[in-house]
Motif scaffolding. Structure first.
Motif, PDB file in Angstrom:
ATOM      1  N   GLU B 601       0.828  -1.193   0.000  1.00  0.00           N
ATOM      2  CA  GLU B 601       0.000   0.000   0.000  1.00  0.00           C
ATOM      3  C   GLU B 601       0.873   1.258   0.000  1.00  0.00           C
ATOM      4  O   GLU B 601       0.647   2.188  -0.773  1.00  0.00           O
ATOM      5  N   VAL B 602       1.889   1.237   0.847  1.00  0.00           N
ATOM      6  CA  VAL B 602       2.811   2.381   0.904  1.00  0.00           C
ATOM      7  C   VAL B 602       3.508   2.559  -0.439  1.00  0.00           C
ATOM      8  O   VAL B 602       3.675   3.680  -0.930  1.00  0.00           O
ATOM      9  N   ALA B 603       3.881   1.445  -1.054  1.00  0.00           N
ATOM     10  CA  ALA B 603       4.532   1.533  -2.360  1.00  0.00           C
ATOM     11  C   ALA B 603       3.567   2.070  -3.402  1.00  0.00           C
ATOM     12  O   ALA B 603       3.935   2.915  -4.229  1.00  0.00           O
ATOM     13  N   ALA B 604       2.348   1.589  -3.339  1.00  0.00           N
ATOM     14  CA  ALA B 604       1.360   2.027  -4.331  1.00  0.00           C
ATOM     15  C   ALA B 604       1.102   3.522  -4.236  1.00  0.00           C
ATOM     16  O   ALA B 604       0.851   4.193  -5.231  1.00  0.00           O
ATOM     17  N   GLN B 605       1.188   4.037  -3.020  1.00  0.00           N
ATOM     18  CA  GLN B 605       0.965   5.474  -2.834  1.00  0.00           C
ATOM     19  C   GLN B 605       2.209   6.282  -3.182  1.00  0.00           C
ATOM     20  O   GLN B 605       2.223   7.506  -3.063  1.00  0.00           O
ATOM     21  N   GLY B 606       3.284   5.592  -3.554  1.00  0.00           N
ATOM     22  CA  GLY B 606       4.503   6.294  -3.937  1.00  0.00           C
ATOM     23  C   GLY B 606       5.209   6.954  -2.770  1.00  0.00           C
ATOM     24  O   GLY B 606       5.931   7.929  -2.945  1.00  0.00           O
ATOM     25  N   ARG B 607       5.020   6.421  -1.573  1.00  0.00           N
ATOM     26  CA  ARG B 607       5.585   7.097  -0.406  1.00  0.00           C
ATOM     27  C   ARG B 607       6.883   6.465   0.097  1.00  0.00           C
ATOM     28  O   ARG B 607       7.510   7.001   1.001  1.00  0.00           O
ATOM     29  N   LEU B 608       7.255   5.346  -0.504  1.00  0.00           N
ATOM     30  CA  LEU B 608       8.388   4.611   0.057  1.00  0.00           C
ATOM     31  C   LEU B 608       9.726   5.326  -0.169  1.00  0.00           C
ATOM     32  O   LEU B 608      10.713   5.051   0.496  1.00  0.00           O
ATOM     33  N   GLN B 609       9.739   6.240  -1.139  1.00  0.00           N
ATOM     34  CA  GLN B 609      10.986   6.978  -1.382  1.00  0.00           C
ATOM     35  C   GLN B 609      11.258   7.969  -0.254  1.00  0.00           C
ATOM     36  O   GLN B 609      12.388   8.415  -0.086  1.00  0.00           O
ATOM     37  N   ASP B 610      10.217   8.300   0.481  1.00  0.00           N
ATOM     38  CA  ASP B 610      10.361   9.212   1.613  1.00  0.00           C
ATOM     39  C   ASP B 610      11.137   8.489   2.720  1.00  0.00           C
ATOM     40  O   ASP B 610      10.708   7.450   3.220  1.00  0.00           O
ATOM     41  N   GLU B 611      12.262   9.047   3.087  1.00  0.00           N
ATOM     42  CA  GLU B 611      13.152   8.351   4.009  1.00  0.00           C
ATOM     43  C   GLU B 611      12.460   8.030   5.337  1.00  0.00           C
ATOM     44  O   GLU B 611      12.708   6.989   5.927  1.00  0.00           O
ATOM     45  N   LYS B 612      11.610   8.941   5.785  1.00  0.00           N
ATOM     46  CA  LYS B 612      10.923   8.701   7.063  1.00  0.00           C
ATOM     47  C   LYS B 612       9.974   7.513   6.951  1.00  0.00           C
ATOM     48  O   LYS B 612       9.877   6.693   7.859  1.00  0.00           O
ATOM     49  N   VAL B 613       9.281   7.453   5.818  1.00  0.00           N
ATOM     50  CA  VAL B 613       8.352   6.342   5.602  1.00  0.00           C
ATOM     51  C   VAL B 613       9.141   5.032   5.496  1.00  0.00           C
ATOM     52  O   VAL B 613       8.760   4.012   6.080  1.00  0.00           O
ATOM     53  N   LEU B 614      10.227   5.100   4.767  1.00  0.00           N
ATOM     54  CA  LEU B 614      11.080   3.916   4.608  1.00  0.00           C
ATOM     55  C   LEU B 614      11.542   3.418   5.975  1.00  0.00           C
ATOM     56  O   LEU B 614      11.464   2.227   6.291  1.00  0.00           O
ATOM     57  N   GLU B 615      11.992   4.358   6.784  1.00  0.00           N
ATOM     58  CA  GLU B 615      12.489   3.989   8.109  1.00  0.00           C
ATOM     59  C   GLU B 615      11.376   3.356   8.956  1.00  0.00           C
ATOM     60  O   GLU B 615      11.586   2.343   9.615  1.00  0.00           O
TER      61      GLU B 615
END
Lengths: 459, 943
Positions: B601-615
């Motif tokens: 879901e996070v990947a689909a929203q394109g948010r995984l590149q955000d370092e905070k989200v990744l962490e």
């Protein structure tokens, strides 16, 4: 033979599920498949067959190599199990391979036995592996058979402690190993399974997927995906050929020779089903007994040759090094570690090694005997085959590649002169391989690091 | 073209040099010339080892010089070079050299950027394949059995608690024993590991027709599995009438049976005769059982799944599910303790487990056959069994079948001695209208203490079940509440949608990325083709699943070209990973499996590149139970622990290693468990990775107490220093965390597991241990010998020397000394531990000399001093560990251009007290993890 007398592997699957599920399902009746359907001996010259059987870690050379050359060579301790077939044999000494620094010495002995590139070429991470001899020959003579070649191994170690360079002697090309099959049941299914037409639609779909994927991948990945695409095409070809086998089933009943060809032998598991005319029944899996396992793989090889399902085969009896103890049933009371024994001082270790060598030779002798008992055109299957048994290491104790133990059996349909011990002096083993390649009809003047042919063996 | 690219790289390098801080490049070059070039001269002067170091490194392209510079850096840092007998650089000069080279290696080398590396396309390993299918389909078991699946229970692993229990239970099955899977007969060859690396590397793998055929076949066996719809939870999203954990319509509800049956009657081909008076001979009965099995009214029970268990004579029941659908069950009730075990002195007639009395000498017992609460079982009308002959024992066994009207029939069989020599089949048939209620086995006149039987084959009076295997196509409305809360949040609405939508949903998860319309079409066409040729929806969907599970997009981990990988106005060879590819890389790194719904879901929203989200995702995933694979996959491969299962220490020298019947219970499992729990503790409690070098605690069970010669009164609980339960002396399943009790040991290097797996069966090997330390602890494996030589500890004419003297003698050869100066000393330091890792002061008659020196680090005289020296090398250890873990995460070998990334990961880990989650996080955030070098024909043209 009735359906139910074959033991189906999976209890929880229906026939229908199996037929759908199996790539090439082992549906019955499969006896029709047993008749060489494609290459009929009556319409063509009897085909030539090639096999290589590999033993690891070298041998105790003093008990292996004869001294006298020519036809009068004296039988040695380790080769004695082959004595009944000496007129079909050639024994070689003085064939060497050059070690190329930078890779493990055991790994290279195995993976480069049949592909010894010249030392200047290192195409695969330092390993001079290249298209191996068996694969070159398979491309030459294996086009019409169900399988271009058969790669077998009796390496049943489960710890995966070594890399693929230790257990593969057959290579499609640098870095592209021909995977080995280790489970006799899988080999059987591959040889005798009836093609399932449904697999075609699966293959169509995955091929499309592979092509889509290919477009989105970079160059190096494309090459790796090429292995997948090659595999799809090979399965398609195989299905096509298998279908020919299954449609051509007219003269089987009059030809009743199959049942009689492989005489009953207590070492081959067999159902007590007197009505069965199958040369071998579907194995349950890997026999526990070491010798039984090796001989079962050799039986499968023999049947594949006899049925002309393939003309080229390799069998790795054991992988290089992999110093995990194993049980040699009937030879020792407890597990032995072949590699460690080669580096253990003293007569006790040497005696054990000699026993292992002799054990391996007697398994090879079993294959030779099998082929000699199977009639094939005019003569026996052995007469039309060339079986090569040996190692890519000479003396395992010092890891050298000199005086490689190499014994061949069979006259390759009169192409090879047999019965001799040939002694050479520091001659590349590739010279012998070149000679074999030429005898398979490959028009080439060089193979790997060869310097010449070995005309002495050519009839 | 290649020439052209080099030029542009060179140009870029020069430009960057001009604008960045001036590097002390000349100084470094001068130092290399001063200390290295004497031996490593110009290429035409035949330099030592074929390595020339006369290039102008300061201005050359790092793309060209990088691999060489990395070798130089490693050699200098390890104090391999310059050789001891050469002029040595000062401490400051050494620092200058290594820092200078590090700066060079950090230079852009590809398209004006650092090269993020290019893993070779790889397929899923056996372990990943099973895990992925488990998560994709919602299975509760593996698809097939394979040897990388550790035999340990996992209940103790609760990462969400962030605390390992101080006292925990971790049972283990015998290595190699069977366990429940979806396809009991299926399998796949193991994965070769890469040289000095892991098995998840494309360059270590091959795919050929044989293997692909197996994938196609496995895919079919899964897709058309009769129980797929009830055993795979996620199928409720795909099939309208799929019901997880419920049996199919028409079948009786079934709790998990204790054992299942098959038709494998006497498959080992060692039954030599049929008893006189038997109702059928073996061949006849085989056919009857085969037929009955196919109609769900019979089977063969061989005890395989219950191996090494005992069924109590009072109150114990074995429930046996029978028939091909395994939908009917009956129960066997023994009147004495009943045992399922392998016997070395007998040959089982199938599998490797037989049925016997448990109490020694209890040679007479009776089995009662009864129905269960789980539905129809008319009774047994025909019964067959194999009596096993045994080595050194003989005599008469009486079998008595008692029928429903209490009449009975007897058979006597006199067995000759010899394992498998006189295995005899016997069968009973109940008179018409009656059933066999009980079977008495009476071996009172048999000379052995155990009466051994195998292959209890039975045919019931049940009606044949002629239902097709693939269940009815129409949805059946049965509202039965779930047994447990579903594990995944299912979207059952999808199951009611069109085939195309269902396929899209499934494909996206199976391929772990966004799916193009034309990709759906491929499988939808297959589905429609099936429908057109008369198949129902379910069957057609199963066909599509088969194809999907055999496709390369499922089988391979791919990093696709990113459409937005643009550098200026052209396509760059360096691509930032797409969100989906990053999600997959993350999940295979941390879980050895596919992403879960949240990560998708996070990947689909394109948010995984955000370092905070990744962490946040990394932290969440580490607290998920699936992170156990970091220990069971990465850690196990890293230490090469699987070799422990196949270690066979000499039974005469090391009898303590073996116990139990036939010596099959070995210490391997306890030694393995000890280090596994150590790593899991670090992982769950986010401890410093340096605890792998030394920790003030360890886990111990009863077997290891014996091994160390300690008991519960000597050991103190780690948490409060209190005493252990006296009972804990008894159980090898109970592990206690105790305070470190042995000052001679600490950390992996002195763990019994490592010391054993680096030994030969009869003796230790200082070289193996030394190489293991260089490989594993420092990740600086010595190169393979350049010449073919005998094993170094096997010198000619040296029988009178100690092992150490032999090894040292070999080292006098300068060509060998280069590497063996590094290899041998750590091995010597561990000579006080024997071939199963026990402490010793003497080796035979010789006193052990465990002194030595580590180049550039210092001298040691005892193993303790050696470990103290190792502890001063924390940073180097963490660097080695980070390199191993990064290589595992990326699925490729590390290269010179990874040096800056590793340095950064290590720096930050050191600053955070070496904590493991920091290290993992920094890997996930690192440049090579989030980018990939995709060489495309296009980009090469444009360069």
């Amino acid at each position: 033979m009735k359906n139910k007398s074959v033991s189906f592997g999976n209890r929880s699957l229906s026939r229908r599920a199996l037929l759908r599920g199996a790539g090439v399902a082992f549906a019955l009746p499969w006896l029709e498949a047993m008749r060489p359907a494609i290459a009929k001996p009556t319409t063509r010259a009897t085909p030539k067959r090639f096999a290589w059987i590999y033993i690891p870690n070298g041998v105790v050379q003093e008990a292996w190599h004869p001294q006298k050359t020519g036809v009068d060579w004296e039988m040695t301790h380790s080769l004695e199990p082959l004595a009944p077939f000496r007129k079909h044999l050639n024994v070689f000494t003085g064939l060497d391979r050059e070690f190329r620094g930078g890779t493990g010495v055991h790994a290279q002995a195995g993976c480069c036995w049949l592909s010894s590139s010249p030392p200047t070429e290192a195409l695969d991470g330092g390993f001079p592996v290249n298209t191996s001899l068996d694969q070159m020959i398979a491309r030459q003579i294996g086009k019409d058979t169900l399988l271009p070649s058969l790669e077998l191994s009796c390496n049943d170690h489960t710890n995966q402690k070594e890399t693929r360079y230790f257990e593969n002697i057959s290579w499609y090309g640098p870095g592209y190993a021909a995977s080995v099959q280790k489970n006799p049941r899988d080999v059987f299914d591959r040889l005798f399974g009836k093609p399932d037409p449904r697999v075609r639609s699966v293959l169509d779909a995955v091929l499309t997927d592979a092509r889509n994927l290919e477009r989105s991948l970079g160059g190096a990945d494309k090459a790796k995906l090429g292995e997948y695409l090659d595999s799809v095409r090979e399965i398609e070809k195989q299905i096509q050929k298998a279908e020919q086998h299954f449609t051509a089933k007219n003269s089987f009943k009059t030809e009743r020779r199959i049942g009689g060809i492989l005489p009953p032998d207590p070492t081959v598991p067999r159902r007590q089903d007197a009505a069965s005319t199958s040369p071998i029944r579907r194995p349950n899996g890997k026999p526990e007994d070491r010798g039984e396992y090796l001989r079962l793989m050799m039986d499968l090889m023999a049947i594949a040759f006899q049925q002309d399902l393939t003309r080229v085969a390799t069998l790795v009896i054991d992988p290089e090094r992999w110093d995990t103890p194993r049980i040699y049933h009937g030879v020792f009371d407890n597990a032995q570690n072949h590699h460690v024994l080669t580096h253990t001082k003293g007569e006790e270790a040497k005696e054990k090694l000699k026993k292992i060598d002799r054990f391996h030779v007697s398994q090879f002798a079993y294959l030779v005997r099998r082929l000699s008992e199977i009639s094939d055109g005019e003569g026996s299957l052995l007469d039309h085959s060339l079986l090569t048994f040996g190692s890519g290491m000479g003396n395992g104790t010092v890891h050298d590649y000199n005086d490689l133990p190499i014994v061949t059996a069979g006259g390759l349909g009169g192409a090879i002169e047999t019965g001799r011990h040939h002694r050479f002096d520091k001659t590349p083993v590739a010279n012998l391989w070149l000679t074999f390649a030429q005898s398979a009809g490959i028009e080439t003047g060089a193979f790997a690091d060869s310097t010449a042919t070995v005309p002495e063996v050519v009839a | 073209m290649k020439f052209h690219r080099q030029q542009s790289c060179l140009l870029l390098t020069v430009l960057l040099l001009a604008v960045s801080v001036p590097l002390p490049a000349d100084e470094t070059t001068n130092l290399i010339r001063q200390y290295c070039a004497d031996c490593h001269g110009a290429p035409d002067e035949s330099p030592e080892g074929g390595l020339s170091l006369t290039a102008d490194f300061g201005s050359a392209s790092v793309r060209e010089t990088g691999p060489t510079l990395k070798r130089v850096l490693d050699a200098i840092e390890a104090f391999d070079m310059p050789p001891a007998d050469s002029e040595q650089p000062t401490v400051a000069q050494r620092k200058q050299l290594t820092e200078g080279i590090r700066q060079w290696l950090a230079m852009p080398s590809l398209d004006g950027q650092r090269d993020p590396g290019r893993p070779v396309l790889r397929r899923l390993t056996r372990l990943e394949y099973n895990n992925t299918l488990r998560d994709l389909l919602g299975l509760e078991t593996d698809v097939f059995m394979f040897s990388e699946r550790l035999p340990f229970e996992r209940n103790h692993y609760q990462p969400e608690s962030r605390k390992m229990p101080d006292r925990l239970t971790m049972a283990a099955r015998e290595y190699g024993a069977k366990y429940p899977v979806l396809l009991r007969e299926a399998g796949m060859p193991g994965d070769s590991r890469a040289e000095y690396g892991f098995s998840n590397r494309g360059d270590a793998q091959s795919l050929s027709a044989v293997r692909l055929q197996q994938y196609v076949r496995l895919a079919g066996e899964i897709a058309f599995h009769p129980e797929l719809l009830s055993r795979a939870e996620r199928m409720e999203e795909l099939f309208p009438h799929a019901r997880f954990r419920q049996t199919a319509p028409g079948a009786s509800p079934r709790s998990k049976p204790l054992a299942s049956s098959n038709t494998q009657l006497a498959t080992n081909d060692n039954v030599s005769r049929t008893a006189d008076g038997s109702a059928f001979n073996l061949e006849q009965f085989r056919e009857r059982v085969d037929a009955a099995f196919a109609e769900d009214r019979g089977g063969v029970f061989g005890g395989e799944e219950l191996r090494n268990t005992k069924i109590a004579g009072k109150g114990g029941l074995v429930r046996v599910a029978y028939g091909k659908n395994a939908i009917r069950t009956f129960a066997i009730n023994p009147n004495e303790d009943w045992w399922f075990a392998p016997f070395a002195t007998a040959n089982e007639s199938s599998g490797d487990t037989l049925l016997a009395n448990y109490k020694k000498g209890q040679r007479k017992y009776e089995l009662t056959f009864q129905s269960t609460s789980e539905g129809e079982f008319a009774g047994i009308s025909e019964l067959g069994v194999v009596l096993l002959s045994r080595h050194g024992q003989e005599g008469t066994i009486l079998l008595q079948a008692t029928y429903g009207n209490d009449t009975s029939h007897q058979l006597t069989v006199t067995l000759k001695s010899g394992a498998g020599a006189d295995n005899t089949f016997a069968a009973f048939a109940a008179p018409k209208g009656l059933f066999i209620k009980r079977l008495l086995i009476d071996g009172s006149k048999f000379s052995g203490d155990y009466v051994l039987i195998d292959d209890l084959a039975f045919i019931t009076g049940d009606k044949p079940n002629l239902q097709p295997l693939v269940q009815a196509e129409e949805p059946v409305v049965v509202a039965i509440p779930k047994v447990e809360a579903p594990r995944a949040k299912l979207n059952r609405n999808i199951a009611t949608q069109s085939a195309e939508k269902r396929l899209t949903h499934f494909l996206r998860r199976a391929f772990r990325r966004n799916i193009q319309q034309e990709e759906v079409a491929v499988y939808h066409n297959l589905y429609r083709g099936e429908i057109e040729s008369g198949a129902g929806d379910e069957s057609a969907m199963r066909s599509a699943i088969q194809a999907i599970l055999a496709s390369p997009s499922f089988l391979f981990a791919t990093y696709r070209r990113h459409p937005a990988a643009v550098n200026g106005d052209r396509m760059s060879p360096i691509h930032r990973l797409s969100d989906y590819d990053l999600a997959s890389r993350l999940s295979y790194f941390l879980w050895s499996s596919m992403p879960d719904d949240e990560l998708f879901e996070v990947a689909a929203q394109g948010r995984l590149q955000d370092e905070k989200v990744l962490e946040a995702q990394v932290r969440r995933m580490l607290r998920d139970k699936r992170s156990i694979e970091l220990s069971e996959n990465f850690f196990v491969q890293w230490l090469r622990l699987p070799e422990l299962w196949t270690a066979q220490p000499d039974e005469r020298q090391f009898p303590v290693f073996y116990s139990g019947p036939l010596g099959k219970r070995t210490l391997a499992q306890d030694m393995f468990g000890e280090v596994l729990l150590q790593f899991q503790t670090i992982l769950v409690e986010n401890r410093p990775v340096t605890e792998l070098l030394d920790a003030d605690y360890q886990f111990i069970n009863s077997k290891m107490m014996q091994y160390y010669g300690r008991d519960v009164t000597e050991l103190k609980k780690f948490a409060d220093g209190g005493e252990l339960f006296a009972d804990d002396q008894q159980s090898d399943r109970v592990w206690n965390r105790v305070k470190k009790f042995d000052s001679q040991r600490g950390g992996l290097v002195t763990s019994p597991a490592v010391l054993t797996l680096t030994s030969f069966p009869h003796r230790t090997s200082s070289i193996r241990r030394g190489v293991w330390i260089l490989d594993t602890v420092f990740n600086r494996h010595p190169p393979a010998p350049k010449v073919a030589v005998a094993d170094i500890d096997e010198q000619e004419g040296a029988t009178e020397l100690t092992l150490r003297e032999k090894v040292e003698r070999h080292r006098e050869n300068a060509a060998c000394a280069v590497c063996h100066n590094r290899i041998d000393p750590p091995g010597f330091a561990l000579e006080n531990f024997d071939a199963i890792g026990r402490w010793r002061d003497q080796d035979g008659d010789g006193v052990i000399d465990s002194s030595g020196a580590l180049p550039g680090i210092g001298e040691f005289h005892t193993p303790e001093e050696f470990r103290a020296l190792l502890m001063t090398q924390e940073r180097r250890f963490v660097q080695g560990f980070a390199e191993h873990l990064l290589s595992y995460a990326l699925g490729r070998k590390l290269e010179y251009f990874d040096v800056p990334a590793v340095d950064r990961i290590v720096d930050r880990t050191v600053k955070d007290d070496y904590r493991i989650s920091r290290l993992i996080l920094e890997i996930a955030k690192s440049y090579p993890f989030r980018n990939v070098h995709v060489s495309t024909n296009e980009s090469e043209h444009e360069e």
